[in-house]
Structures are given as structure tokens and as C-alpha cells.
Design an enzyme around this catalytic site. Structure first.
Site, PDB file in Angstrom:
ATOM      1  N   THR A   1       0.811  -1.225   0.000  1.00  0.00           N
ATOM      2  CA  THR A   1       0.000   0.000   0.000  1.00  0.00           C
ATOM      3  C   THR A   1       0.842   1.272   0.000  1.00  0.00           C
ATOM      4  O   THR A   1       0.301   2.369  -0.105  1.00  0.00           O
ATOM      5  CB  THR A   1      -0.911   0.060   1.244  1.00  0.00           C
ATOM      6  OG1 THR A   1      -0.096   0.021   2.407  1.00  0.00           O
ATOM      7  CG2 THR A   1      -1.910  -1.076   1.268  1.00  0.00           C
ATOM      8  N   LYS A   2       2.159   1.157   0.116  1.00  0.00           N
ATOM      9  CA  LYS A   2       2.993   2.363   0.233  1.00  0.00           C
ATOM     10  C   LYS A   2       3.271   2.979  -1.149  1.00  0.00           C
ATOM     11  O   LYS A   2       2.739   2.521  -2.142  1.00  0.00           O
ATOM     12  CB  LYS A   2       4.285   2.020   0.969  1.00  0.00           C
ATOM     13  CG  LYS A   2       4.044   1.349   2.342  1.00  0.00           C
ATOM     14  CD  LYS A   2       3.413   2.267   3.385  1.00  0.00           C
ATOM     15  CE  LYS A   2       2.791   1.527   4.539  1.00  0.00           C
ATOM     16  NZ  LYS A   2       3.630   1.224   5.669  1.00  0.00           N
ATOM     17  N   HIS A   3       4.119   4.009  -1.195  1.00  0.00           N
ATOM     18  CA  HIS A   3       4.299   4.762  -2.446  1.00  0.00           C
ATOM     19  C   HIS A   3       4.846   3.914  -3.590  1.00  0.00           C
ATOM     20  O   HIS A   3       4.580   4.182  -4.756  1.00  0.00           O
ATOM     21  CB  HIS A   3       5.269   5.930  -2.223  1.00  0.00           C
ATOM     22  CG  HIS A   3       4.709   7.028  -1.383  1.00  0.00           C
ATOM     23  ND1 HIS A   3       4.560   6.909  -0.025  1.00  0.00           N
ATOM     24  CD2 HIS A   3       4.258   8.259  -1.712  1.00  0.00           C
ATOM     25  CE1 HIS A   3       4.049   8.045   0.453  1.00  0.00           C
ATOM     26  NE2 HIS A   3       3.855   8.869  -0.549  1.00  0.00           N
TER      27      HIS A   3
END
Ligand SMILES: *Cc1c(COP(=O)(O)O)cnc(C)c1O
Length: 393
Positions: free
Chosen positions: A194-196
Site C-alpha cells: 500500500t505504500k508509495h
């Protein structure tokens, strides 16, 4: 298929715009296939290349690839010699990994409250939490906005404490012109889906401190005295310190290199989506959006955080149900102020009125999506759903 962006209790078919969705394509597929076609699955050239590319991008002297951000936070503290009898200051509103890293060292977590305007570690609260046993302060760049690093660095220096940045959601964030994660002794990023950007699971520690880099490198691989390339004969080594197996593998690094190539595009899309959402959600009756810029602090736009006013009668659960029915994904960062979690409440008795801001955020905020998986229509659909709930035209 399990989608990590699905909030608990939400059936995948009940919504059409996920909170987060990793963007993986043909480049990543080809890069993974190339690793599988070879024989070097760990300790290989891709991890080294990913570390070099990441360090260059952040302007750091060193970068160490790891199995997760949590592993990096743990090793940063270990490398700083932090252990039993030492105290580490952690914001009361963060992912539990920040505090767990301290516990893994046998050190004492000391919670401090966060700023009401941003959710970032409050420098006044951090200064108040300092004792003669304070060995580190861990600012968390809350949902992409950097902490007030100037003041926190001054507090850490006065206390003789290390500054370990939890930059798990801080990629692309800037404090003035300086990237978040490169201001303290070290910073640690996460590549969770879910991170960048993602390496499936993974993390990266960046630092300008050669000794810290070497200490983390050794401990991510069992504490061997010689790396694989430094052995005069294969298989011969000694072990001179306690270590873990916290390595990143070649498949992860191959994906990470592709994602890094796409990062500028990801960040630009996030910035545009967050700006548009913030504009549409300005002046809601009963809620506000956390700022994307605060003085010299510029967000890397992990998400857009909607905060219900303390005195508004709006129910967060009603808002969640409304968004769910409209097919809009969301998340909560984080659903519990850590001092109130069962694990930490059992270890540190805190007064019922302690950490009021962290408690308010845990009960009254909602994270809206702004990732590059959103189309322009998706952004309007998210804004429409929220505006309809609040009765805004
Ligand atoms: C995601 C996250 C972590 C944990 O990262 P992993 O790579 O999953 O270990 C730690 N801190 C914060 C603030 C996070 O958002």
C-alpha cells in the site's frame, strides 16, 4: 485474491475504488522472470543496484535494503547500541511497528502526543518526554507530511539522542529542500504493497553515517564477520555479533528497481489527486482535511486524511458505511492510539487523559485514497461521495 487495501470487514465486490492498489506491469514481470531464469536469488547484483539507485535518488551516502521497514527500524536502534535501561520516544499515533522496534531491543518505549494540525510527533511533547535515559527519538512522517524536523533535531541533539526517522509513508516528502528520511541519523522506508512503491514486502534504510551503514549491513545477515564477497574461500567465516536474517532478495530488488523508475510518475499523480481532493473537501461542515503543506514541510501524499471536528455530531461509522455503499475505499491510520492498545496498555500505565490528540485521531479520522491507481473520475467520485455525506454542493 487478497487485496491488502481492503479495509477489514469490507467485501471486495462492495467497492470499486480501492484505498490503495500497487501498480505492477510488464516491466516488473520481465524483471522477475530474469531473476528466476538465473541462479542468483539472494546476495546478488540487483539488491546492490537497488541500494545504489535509492541512495542516489535520496542524496544519501548509503542505503541498505531489508526485508521490511520494521526490520530497518529495529536494526537502526540495535546499531545505535540501544538496549535494556534505555528509553526511546515514539509518537502515540503511529503504526505499531515503530514501538515494536523499541521493544525488540529490550528498551523502554516512551510515548509522546502528536500535533493536532498534522498528526506528526509534537516537538513540545517530545521535549517533555526526554529523561537522562533517552537514547533515541523516532519521528514518524504521518501519512506523508514530514515532522517538524528542525525542532526535533535540536531536541535530539540536546538530549544526546539518535534521531531515527520512520519514513514508511514519507517517500516524496520534503522538509524545505531536504527529502524526509535523510535528516536524522537515518531514515527507514517501507515497500509494503500500500505504500508509495512496492517490492511486495521490503524496506530501505538510508544514512550518511558509514559506521551505522556497516552495523546494519552486518546485522541483517546473521552477524557474519565477512560478507559473501569478502571471503577468501567460499563457506569460511566467523560470527562476531548477534544478527538476524532481514535481507531483501533479488526478486524484490528487481521489482524495486522498476518501481523506482516509475516513482516520479507515481508521486506526481498522488500530488495532483491529493490537491484536487483537498480543494473539493475544503469548508466541509463538521470535518477538515489535514494540510498538504505546513510551513517548510511538504507532503509526499500517502493519503488524504479527513478529520471530524471534535464537537461535530457526525459519526465516523456512518461515514464509513456511506463510503462503503458508494464503492469508495478508505482506511484508518491508525485505529488505536498505541498507549491504548492492549499490548502497550499492559506495559505502560497511562493516565486516561494522556495523549488526547492521538486518541482523537484514532476515533475521528478517515484516510481517503489519492494513489496513482485513481483515475480523474475516481477522484471526483471520492469527493462526490464525501461531499454528499456532508451536504456540500
Ligand atoms: C507501513 C508502516 C510501517 C511498517 O512497514 P513494513 O515495511 O510493513 O514493516 C512502519 N511504520 C509506519 C508509519 C508505516 O506506515
Amino acid at each position: 485474491m487478497i487485496d491488502p487495501s481492503i479495509p477489514p470487514g469490507v467485501a471486495p465486490d462492495h467497492r470499486t475504488i480501492p484505498f490503495a492498489r500497487p501498480l505492477l506491469g510488464d516491466e516488473e514481470r520481465r524483471a522477475v522472470a530474469a531473476v528466476l531464469d538465473g541462479h542468483m536469488l539472494t546476495h546478488g547484483p540487483r539488491v546492490a543496484a537497488f541500494e545504489k539507485a535509492f541512495a542516489d535518488r535520496l542524496g544519501s551516502a548509503h542505503a541498505v535494503a531489508l526485508s521490511s521497514c520494521t526490520a530497518g527500524l529495529h536494526l537502526a536502534l540495535v546499531a545505535k547500541g540501544i538496549g535494556p535501561g534505555d528509553e526511546v520516544i515514539v509518537p502515540a499515533m503511529t503504526h505499531v511497528a515503530t514501538a515494536h522496534a523499541v521493544e525488540h531491543c529490550g528498551a523502554q518505549v516512551v510515548f509522546a502526543d502528536v500535533e493536532a494540525a498534522t498528526g506528526c510527533l509534537d516537538p513540545d511533547a517530545a521535549a517533555e518526554a526526554v529523561t537522562p535515559r533517552t537514547r533515541a527519538i523516532m519521528p514518524v512522517h504521518y501519512l506523508g507530511l514530514p515532522c517538524d524536523m528542525g525542532r526535533l533535531a535540536a531536541i535530539a541533539e540536546r538530549a544526546g539522542a539518535a534521531l531515527v526517522e520512520d519514513a514508511a509513508t514519507g517517500l516524496g516528502a520534503r522538509w524545505g529542500d531536504v527529502p524526509a528520511g535523510t535528516i536524522g541519523d537515518c531514515g527507514v522506508f517501507s515497500f509494503y504493497p500500500t505504500k508509495h512503491m512496492t517490492t511486495l514486502e521490503g524496506g530501505m534504510l538510508v544514512t550518511d553515517d558509514g559506521a551505522l551503514d556497516a552495523a546494519v549491513r552486518k546485522r541483517r545477515a546473521f552477524g557474519y564477520d565477512k560478507g559473501l564477497g569478502e571471503r577468501s574461500l567460499p563457506g569460511l567465516y566467523d560470527v562476531d555479533t548477534l544478527g538476524w536474517n532481514y535481507r531483501m532478495n533479488e526478486v524484490q530488488a528487481a521489482i524495486g528497481l522498476c518501481q523506482l523508475d516509475r516513482l516520479d510518475g507515481f508521486l506526481a499523480a498522488r500530488a495532483a489527486n491529493a490537491a484536487r481532493l483537498s480543494e473539493r473537501l475544503a469548508d466541509l461542515d463538521g470535518a477538515q482535511v489535514f494540510p498538504l503543506v505546513a510551513g517548510v514541510r511538504t507532503s509526499g501524499h500517502f493519503c488524504v486524511n479527513l478529520t471530524l471536528d471534535r464537537d461535530s455530531g457526525v459519526s465516523r461509522e456512518d461515514l464509513m458505511r456511506h463510503l462503503q455503499a458508494r464503492g469508495v475505499g478508505f482506511s484508518v491510520h491508525y485505529p488505536i492510539a498505541l498507549p491504548e492498545s492492549r499490548y502497550y496498555a499492559g506495559r505502560h500505565a497511562a493516565a486516561a487523559d494522556a495523549f488526547p490528540v492521538a486518541r482523537w485521531i484514532a476515533r475521528r479520522t478517515l484516510s481517503l485514497p489519492c494513489g496513482p491507481h485513481l483515475t480523474a473520475d475516481d477522484v471526483e467520485a471520492v469527493a462526490d461521495a464525501v461531499c454528499d455525506f456532508f451536504g456540500k454542493e
